[in-house]
Design a protein around this motif. Sequence first.
Motif, PDB file in Angstrom:
ATOM      1  N   LYS A   1      10.403   0.866  -1.748  1.00 37.65           N
ATOM      2  CA  LYS A   1      10.357   1.763  -0.582  1.00 37.65           C
ATOM      3  C   LYS A   1      11.135   3.047  -0.864  1.00 37.65           C
ATOM      4  CE  LYS A   1       9.810  -1.639   3.121  1.00 37.65           C
ATOM      5  NZ  LYS A   1      10.466  -2.244   4.296  1.00 37.65           N
ATOM      6  N   ASN A   2      12.292   2.920  -1.491  1.00 34.05           N
ATOM      7  CA  ASN A   2      13.088   4.106  -1.826  1.00 34.05           C
ATOM      8  C   ASN A   2      12.410   4.958  -2.889  1.00 34.05           C
ATOM      9  OD1 ASN A   2      15.116   3.503   0.004  1.00 34.05           O
ATOM     10  ND2 ASN A   2      16.324   2.368  -1.492  1.00 34.05           N
ATOM     11  N   TYR A   3      11.760   4.322  -3.833  1.00 31.36           N
ATOM     12  CA  TYR A   3      11.055   5.051  -4.891  1.00 31.36           C
ATOM     13  C   TYR A   3       9.976   5.950  -4.283  1.00 31.36           C
ATOM     14  CZ  TYR A   3       8.843   5.993  -9.360  1.00 31.36           C
ATOM     15  OH  TYR A   3       8.336   6.626 -10.478  1.00 31.36           O
ATOM     16  N   PHE A   4       9.305   5.450  -3.258  1.00 32.27           N
ATOM     17  CA  PHE A   4       8.254   6.200  -2.580  1.00 32.27           C
ATOM     18  C   PHE A   4       8.742   6.682  -1.206  1.00 32.27           C
ATOM     19  CE2 PHE A   4       5.836   3.236  -5.342  1.00 32.27           C
ATOM     20  CZ  PHE A   4       5.190   4.177  -6.115  1.00 32.27           C
ATOM     21  N   SER A   5       9.980   7.132  -1.139  1.00 26.97           N
ATOM     22  CA  SER A   5      10.592   7.474   0.151  1.00 26.97           C
ATOM     23  C   SER A   5       9.884   8.607   0.893  1.00 26.97           C
ATOM     24  CB  SER A   5      12.073   7.826  -0.041  1.00 26.97           C
ATOM     25  OG  SER A   5      12.199   8.974  -0.855  1.00 26.97           O
ATOM     26  N   TYR A   6       9.160   9.459   0.198  1.00 26.94           N
ATOM     27  CA  TYR A   6       8.462  10.565   0.850  1.00 26.94           C
ATOM     28  C   TYR A   6       7.044  10.177   1.280  1.00 26.94           C
ATOM     29  CZ  TYR A   6      12.315  13.362  -0.840  1.00 26.94           C
ATOM     30  OH  TYR A   6      13.576  13.853  -1.073  1.00 26.94           O
TER      31      TYR A   6
ATOM     32  N   LEU B   1      16.215 -11.657  -5.605  1.00 29.36           N
ATOM     33  CA  LEU B   1      16.024 -10.212  -5.736  1.00 29.36           C
ATOM     34  C   LEU B   1      14.866  -9.661  -4.897  1.00 29.36           C
ATOM     35  CD1 LEU B   1      16.599  -9.835  -9.579  1.00 29.36           C
ATOM     36  CD2 LEU B   1      18.157  -9.195  -7.725  1.00 29.36           C
ATOM     37  N   HIS B   2      14.157 -10.509  -4.171  1.00 27.56           N
ATOM     38  CA  HIS B   2      12.994 -10.054  -3.405  1.00 27.56           C
ATOM     39  C   HIS B   2      13.314  -8.866  -2.498  1.00 27.56           C
ATOM     40  CE1 HIS B   2      10.011 -13.647  -3.662  1.00 27.56           C
ATOM     41  NE2 HIS B   2      10.325 -13.167  -4.848  1.00 27.56           N
ATOM     42  N   GLU B   3      14.274  -9.032  -1.624  1.00 30.88           N
ATOM     43  CA  GLU B   3      14.593  -7.974  -0.665  1.00 30.88           C
ATOM     44  C   GLU B   3      15.055  -6.703  -1.376  1.00 30.88           C
ATOM     45  OE1 GLU B   3      17.486  -7.118   3.183  1.00 30.88           O
ATOM     46  OE2 GLU B   3      17.284  -9.169   2.437  1.00 30.88           O
ATOM     47  N   GLN B   4      15.863  -6.871  -2.398  1.00 31.73           N
ATOM     48  CA  GLN B   4      16.392  -5.739  -3.143  1.00 31.73           C
ATOM     49  C   GLN B   4      15.259  -4.941  -3.813  1.00 31.73           C
ATOM     50  OE1 GLN B   4      19.667  -7.202  -5.407  1.00 31.73           O
ATOM     51  NE2 GLN B   4      20.146  -5.206  -6.289  1.00 31.73           N
ATOM     52  N   ILE B   5      14.325  -5.640  -4.417  1.00 31.13           N
ATOM     53  CA  ILE B   5      13.230  -4.951  -5.105  1.00 31.13           C
ATOM     54  C   ILE B   5      12.277  -4.297  -4.107  1.00 31.13           C
ATOM     55  CG2 ILE B   5      11.181  -5.344  -6.542  1.00 31.13           C
ATOM     56  CD1 ILE B   5      12.965  -7.150  -8.288  1.00 31.13           C
ATOM     57  N   VAL B   6      12.024  -4.934  -2.981  1.00 31.24           N
ATOM     58  CA  VAL B   6      11.200  -4.304  -1.936  1.00 31.24           C
ATOM     59  C   VAL B   6      11.858  -2.999  -1.495  1.00 31.24           C
ATOM     60  CG1 VAL B   6      10.453  -4.501   0.481  1.00 31.24           C
ATOM     61  CG2 VAL B   6      10.036  -6.377  -1.110  1.00 31.24           C
ATOM     62  N   ASN B   7      13.159  -3.022  -1.288  1.00 29.83           N
ATOM     63  CA  ASN B   7      13.878  -1.808  -0.894  1.00 29.83           C
ATOM     64  C   ASN B   7      13.830  -0.752  -1.991  1.00 29.83           C
ATOM     65  OD1 ASN B   7      14.524  -2.686   1.687  1.00 29.83           O
ATOM     66  ND2 ASN B   7      16.412  -3.670   0.998  1.00 29.83           N
ATOM     67  N   GLU B   8      13.913  -1.162  -3.246  1.00 29.96           N
ATOM     68  CA  GLU B   8      13.805  -0.204  -4.366  1.00 29.96           C
ATOM     69  C   GLU B   8      12.443   0.485  -4.360  1.00 29.96           C
ATOM     70  OE1 GLU B   8      16.001   0.928  -6.428  1.00 29.96           O
ATOM     71  OE2 GLU B   8      17.563  -0.613  -6.550  1.00 29.96           O
TER      72      GLU B   8
ATOM     73  N   THR C   1       0.872  -1.173   0.000  1.00 33.29           N
ATOM     74  CA  THR C   1       0.000   0.000   0.000  1.00 33.29           C
ATOM     75  C   THR C   1       0.905   1.217   0.000  1.00 33.29           C
ATOM     76  OG1 THR C   1      -1.758  -1.112   1.225  1.00 33.29           O
ATOM     77  CG2 THR C   1      -1.758   1.296   1.268  1.00 33.29           C
ATOM     78  N   VAL C   2       0.605   2.159  -0.886  1.00 31.82           N
ATOM     79  CA  VAL C   2       1.340   3.422  -0.922  1.00 31.82           C
ATOM     80  C   VAL C   2       0.343   4.540  -0.642  1.00 31.82           C
ATOM     81  CG1 VAL C   2       2.730   5.007  -2.305  1.00 31.82           C
ATOM     82  CG2 VAL C   2       2.993   2.534  -2.613  1.00 31.82           C
ATOM     83  N   ALA C   3       0.534   5.203   0.494  1.00 30.22           N
ATOM     84  CA  ALA C   3      -0.277   6.352   0.879  1.00 30.22           C
ATOM     85  C   ALA C   3       0.581   7.590   0.649  1.00 30.22           C
ATOM     86  CB  ALA C   3      -0.701   6.245   2.335  1.00 30.22           C
TER      87      ALA C   3
ATOM     88  N   CYS D   1      -1.863   8.947  -9.503  1.00 31.79           N
ATOM     89  CA  CYS D   1      -1.559   7.652  -8.874  1.00 31.79           C
ATOM     90  C   CYS D   1      -1.313   6.581  -9.926  1.00 31.79           C
ATOM     91  CB  CYS D   1      -2.710   7.222  -7.956  1.00 31.79           C
ATOM     92  SG  CYS D   1      -2.875   8.232  -6.477  1.00 31.79           S
ATOM     93  N   PHE D   2      -2.128   6.592 -10.964  1.00 31.76           N
ATOM     94  CA  PHE D   2      -1.978   5.641 -12.064  1.00 31.76           C
ATOM     95  C   PHE D   2      -0.590   5.796 -12.689  1.00 31.76           C
ATOM     96  CE2 PHE D   2      -2.514   4.232 -16.444  1.00 31.76           C
ATOM     97  CZ  PHE D   2      -3.271   3.072 -16.314  1.00 31.76           C
ATOM     98  N   LYS D   3      -0.206   7.024 -12.951  1.00 28.63           N
ATOM     99  CA  LYS D   3       1.110   7.299 -13.559  1.00 28.63           C
ATOM    100  C   LYS D   3       2.244   6.896 -12.624  1.00 28.63           C
ATOM    101  CE  LYS D   3      -0.295  11.019 -16.640  1.00 28.63           C
ATOM    102  NZ  LYS D   3      -0.211  12.469 -16.936  1.00 28.63           N
ATOM    103  N   GLN D   4       2.078   7.114 -11.321  1.00 31.63           N
ATOM    104  CA  GLN D   4       3.111   6.725 -10.355  1.00 31.63           C
ATOM    105  C   GLN D   4       3.381   5.222 -10.417  1.00 31.63           C
ATOM    106  OE1 GLN D   4       5.184   8.292  -8.157  1.00 31.63           O
ATOM    107  NE2 GLN D   4       4.551  10.191  -9.125  1.00 31.63           N
ATOM    108  N   MET D   5       2.319   4.433 -10.516  1.00 33.26           N
ATOM    109  CA  MET D   5       2.479   2.973 -10.589  1.00 33.26           C
ATOM    110  C   MET D   5       3.211   2.573 -11.869  1.00 33.26           C
ATOM    111  SD  MET D   5       1.235   1.311  -7.949  1.00 33.26           S
ATOM    112  CE  MET D   5       2.180   2.530  -7.067  1.00 33.26           C
ATOM    113  N   HIS D   6       2.849   3.191 -12.987  1.00 32.30           N
ATOM    114  CA  HIS D   6       3.511   2.883 -14.257  1.00 32.30           C
ATOM    115  C   HIS D   6       4.986   3.280 -14.224  1.00 32.30           C
ATOM    116  CE1 HIS D   6       0.499   1.418 -17.213  1.00 32.30           C
ATOM    117  NE2 HIS D   6      -0.328   1.821 -16.248  1.00 32.30           N
ATOM    118  N   ARG D   7       5.265   4.454 -13.693  1.00 30.04           N
ATOM    119  CA  ARG D   7       6.666   4.912 -13.616  1.00 30.04           C
ATOM    120  C   ARG D   7       7.498   4.001 -12.715  1.00 30.04           C
ATOM    121  NH1 ARG D   7       4.543  10.686 -12.848  1.00 30.04           N
ATOM    122  NH2 ARG D   7       4.273  11.354 -14.994  1.00 30.04           N
TER     123      ARG D   7
END
Length: 190
Positions: free
Chosen positions: A141-146, A132-139, A71-73, A83-89
């Motif tokens: 989280k970092n992508y949506f760091s704010y 790559l599971h952990e690495q992609i989860v971290n990516e 979930t990304v709030a 939001c749609f564009k954020q998911m695609h990007r």
Amino acid sequence: MNEQLKAETKLKGKRYYPESHLKYFSSEIMFDENKVLTLENRSMRNLIDCLVDRNSLASRLWEMDWSFFFTVAYKVERNKKSCFKQMHRMFEFLISKYGDDTSLRLFFTTEPFSNRAGFHNHFVIHVDSKILHEQIVNEIKNYFSYDRVDVSIYDRYKAGLFYVAKNGLVNEDWDVLGNNLGDNTINYEN
């Protein structure tokens, strides 16, 4: 006095209440508990409806493997299109970085907040390479760091896929990316 209730009792303000009974004295706790029950009932109803139609998109997606539920709030108020564009990007970013190393599949939906203006996303993602599971989860989280990001390992028995689709799959509120649905005899390929 009931010894079991006495063991649960905590001082709350000027009164003592057994913690299991606190919901009867707090409208916020009772509201939160009822909200969860309502969502669980809606998800269960949706699960049953979708499983009845074996050829539905939701039923076919449920049969697929998924790795994580997110979930990304968003911190800022976003509309559906944003939001749609954020998911695609985000998905394009993951493909550009990991697309040669693993296959990725994403199913997301955009829905309004119930307690404020704007929208948020729920999604499930499949990462074929477990390394790559952990690495992609971290990516992600970092992508949506704010923003606030909640993640859990996907558990098909919790019907998270149907929670994602609880409001139905209409308009531009959802998408399936990186899919091979055409290979699975469904004509929902994007």
